[in-house]
Motif scaffolding. Structure first.
Motif, short mmCIF file in Angstrom:
data_model
loop_
_atom_site.label_atom_id
_atom_site.label_comp_id
_atom_site.label_asym_id
_atom_site.label_seq_id
_atom_site.Cartn_x
_atom_site.Cartn_y
_atom_site.Cartn_z
N TYR A 100 -3.65 34.13 62.77
CA TYR A 100 -3.62 33.22 63.92
C TYR A 100 -2.20 32.99 64.43
CZ TYR A 100 -8.54 31.90 63.68
OH TYR A 100 -9.90 31.91 63.69
N GLY A 101 -1.21 33.13 63.55
CA GLY A 101 0.17 32.88 63.92
C GLY A 101 0.87 34.06 64.58
N LEU A 102 0.18 35.18 64.74
CA LEU A 102 0.80 36.36 65.37
C LEU A 102 1.10 36.08 66.83
CD1 LEU A 102 -1.39 39.28 63.98
CD2 LEU A 102 0.97 38.77 63.40
N PRO A 103 2.21 36.63 67.34
CA PRO A 103 2.46 36.49 68.77
C PRO A 103 1.42 37.29 69.54
CG PRO A 103 4.06 37.97 67.79
CD PRO A 103 3.24 37.39 66.66
N PRO A 104 1.16 36.92 70.77
CA PRO A 104 0.17 37.66 71.56
C PRO A 104 0.56 39.12 71.70
CG PRO A 104 0.84 35.65 72.69
CD PRO A 104 1.74 35.81 71.50
N ILE A 105 -0.30 39.99 71.22
CA ILE A 105 0.00 41.42 71.25
C ILE A 105 0.06 41.92 72.68
CG2 ILE A 105 -0.88 43.70 70.57
CD1 ILE A 105 -1.98 42.28 68.04
N ARG A 139 -12.19 36.67 58.65
CA ARG A 139 -12.72 37.02 57.33
C ARG A 139 -11.70 36.97 56.19
NH1 ARG A 139 -15.04 39.85 61.26
NH2 ARG A 139 -17.29 39.96 61.36
N GLY A 140 -10.44 36.82 56.52
CA GLY A 140 -9.42 36.79 55.48
C GLY A 140 -9.41 35.47 54.75
N ASP A 141 -8.69 35.44 53.63
CA ASP A 141 -8.57 34.17 52.91
C ASP A 141 -7.74 33.21 53.76
OD1 ASP A 141 -5.90 34.88 52.59
OD2 ASP A 141 -6.11 35.44 50.50
N GLU A 142 -7.55 32.02 53.25
CA GLU A 142 -6.86 30.97 54.02
C GLU A 142 -5.47 31.41 54.46
OE1 GLU A 142 -5.26 26.48 53.20
OE2 GLU A 142 -7.13 27.09 52.23
N TRP A 143 -4.73 32.02 53.54
CA TRP A 143 -3.35 32.43 53.84
C TRP A 143 -3.31 33.54 54.89
CZ3 TRP A 143 -0.40 36.89 53.09
CH2 TRP A 143 0.97 36.71 53.23
N LEU A 144 -4.14 34.58 54.70
CA LEU A 144 -4.16 35.68 55.66
C LEU A 144 -4.70 35.24 57.02
CD1 LEU A 144 -5.34 38.76 53.56
CD2 LEU A 144 -3.12 38.40 54.62
N GLU A 152 -4.94 52.17 73.04
CA GLU A 152 -5.79 52.24 71.85
C GLU A 152 -5.16 51.49 70.68
OE1 GLU A 152 -4.80 55.02 73.57
OE2 GLU A 152 -6.69 55.36 74.64
N GLU A 153 -3.84 51.60 70.53
CA GLU A 153 -3.16 50.89 69.44
C GLU A 153 -3.24 49.38 69.64
OE1 GLU A 153 0.29 54.08 68.17
OE2 GLU A 153 0.58 52.89 70.01
N ILE A 154 -3.08 48.92 70.88
CA ILE A 154 -3.19 47.48 71.16
C ILE A 154 -4.60 47.00 70.82
CG2 ILE A 154 -3.24 45.74 73.00
CD1 ILE A 154 -0.92 47.28 74.30
N GLU A 155 -5.60 47.77 71.23
CA GLU A 155 -6.99 47.40 70.94
C GLU A 155 -7.22 47.32 69.44
OE1 GLU A 155 -11.35 49.20 71.99
OE2 GLU A 155 -9.75 49.47 73.45
N ALA A 156 -6.71 48.28 68.69
CA ALA A 156 -6.87 48.28 67.24
C ALA A 156 -6.15 47.09 66.60
CB ALA A 156 -6.36 49.59 66.65
N LEU A 157 -4.97 46.78 67.08
CA LEU A 157 -4.22 45.64 66.54
C LEU A 157 -4.94 44.32 66.80
CD1 LEU A 157 -0.61 46.73 67.56
CD2 LEU A 157 -1.47 46.47 65.22
N VAL A 158 -5.43 44.15 68.01
CA VAL A 158 -6.15 42.91 68.35
C VAL A 158 -7.41 42.79 67.51
CG1 VAL A 158 -7.41 41.71 70.19
CG2 VAL A 158 -5.17 42.72 70.66
N LEU A 159 -8.18 43.87 67.42
CA LEU A 159 -9.41 43.87 66.64
C LEU A 159 -9.12 43.55 65.16
CD1 LEU A 159 -12.47 44.35 66.51
CD2 LEU A 159 -11.96 46.78 66.13
N GLY A 160 -8.09 44.18 64.61
CA GLY A 160 -7.72 43.94 63.22
C GLY A 160 -7.28 42.50 62.98
N ALA A 161 -6.49 41.96 63.89
CA ALA A 161 -6.02 40.58 63.74
C ALA A 161 -7.19 39.60 63.81
CB ALA A 161 -4.98 40.25 64.80
N ARG A 162 -8.13 39.86 64.74
CA ARG A 162 -9.31 38.99 64.84
C ARG A 162 -10.16 39.06 63.57
NH1 ARG A 162 -11.07 40.39 71.03
NH2 ARG A 162 -9.42 39.17 72.03
N TRP A 163 -10.33 40.26 63.04
CA TRP A 163 -11.13 40.44 61.83
C TRP A 163 -10.50 39.67 60.66
CZ3 TRP A 163 -10.95 42.19 56.87
CH2 TRP A 163 -12.16 42.46 56.25
#
Length: 112
Positions: free
Chosen positions: A100-105, A90-95, A75-86
């Motif tokens: 996108y630069g996160l290592p594969p969860i 939808r985040g500003d350019e920096w976020l 469940e935590e992995i799913e939440a992390l992936v969903l949050g990173a995709r969101w």
């Protein structure tokens, strides 16, 4: 204390000190000989820990060394992936770039 526990404890001790800590103090706190401490520091350095030391000065862990997550539930992995995709969409350019630069969860699957 196992060697793995001791290495983790050594990292934690170095993290909580802003300035250099002598080898003798580290060895005493860990309950090991100075020779064992030297071996432990060398092992951590081989694994990528940026530990610097000078004779008579001591050792310091430079910023930036992080341990990978030790365990996530499914469940935590799913939440992390969903949050990173969101954030990436939808985040500003920096976020967005940071997301996108996160290592594969998925590199850290849950252990059972």
């Amino acid at each position: 204390m196992s060697r793995a526990q001791r290495l983790l404890a050594l990292i934690q001790i170095l993290r909580r000190h802003r300035f250099a800590v002598t080898g003798a103090n580290l060895a005493e706190e860990l309950g090991v000989s100075l020779r064992t401490l030297y071996r432990d520091i060398a092992a951590l350095q081989e694994q990528g820990a940026n530990i610097e030391g000078e004779p008579g000065i001591g050792y310091v862990l430079r910023p930036g060394f992080m341990l990978p997550p030790l365990m996530f539930s499914e469940e935590e992995i799913e939440a992390l992936v969903l949050g990173a995709r969101w954030v990436a969409d939808r985040g500003d350019e920096w976020l967005g770039a940071a997301a996108y630069g996160l290592p594969p969860i998925g590199m850290y699957p849950p252990t059972r």
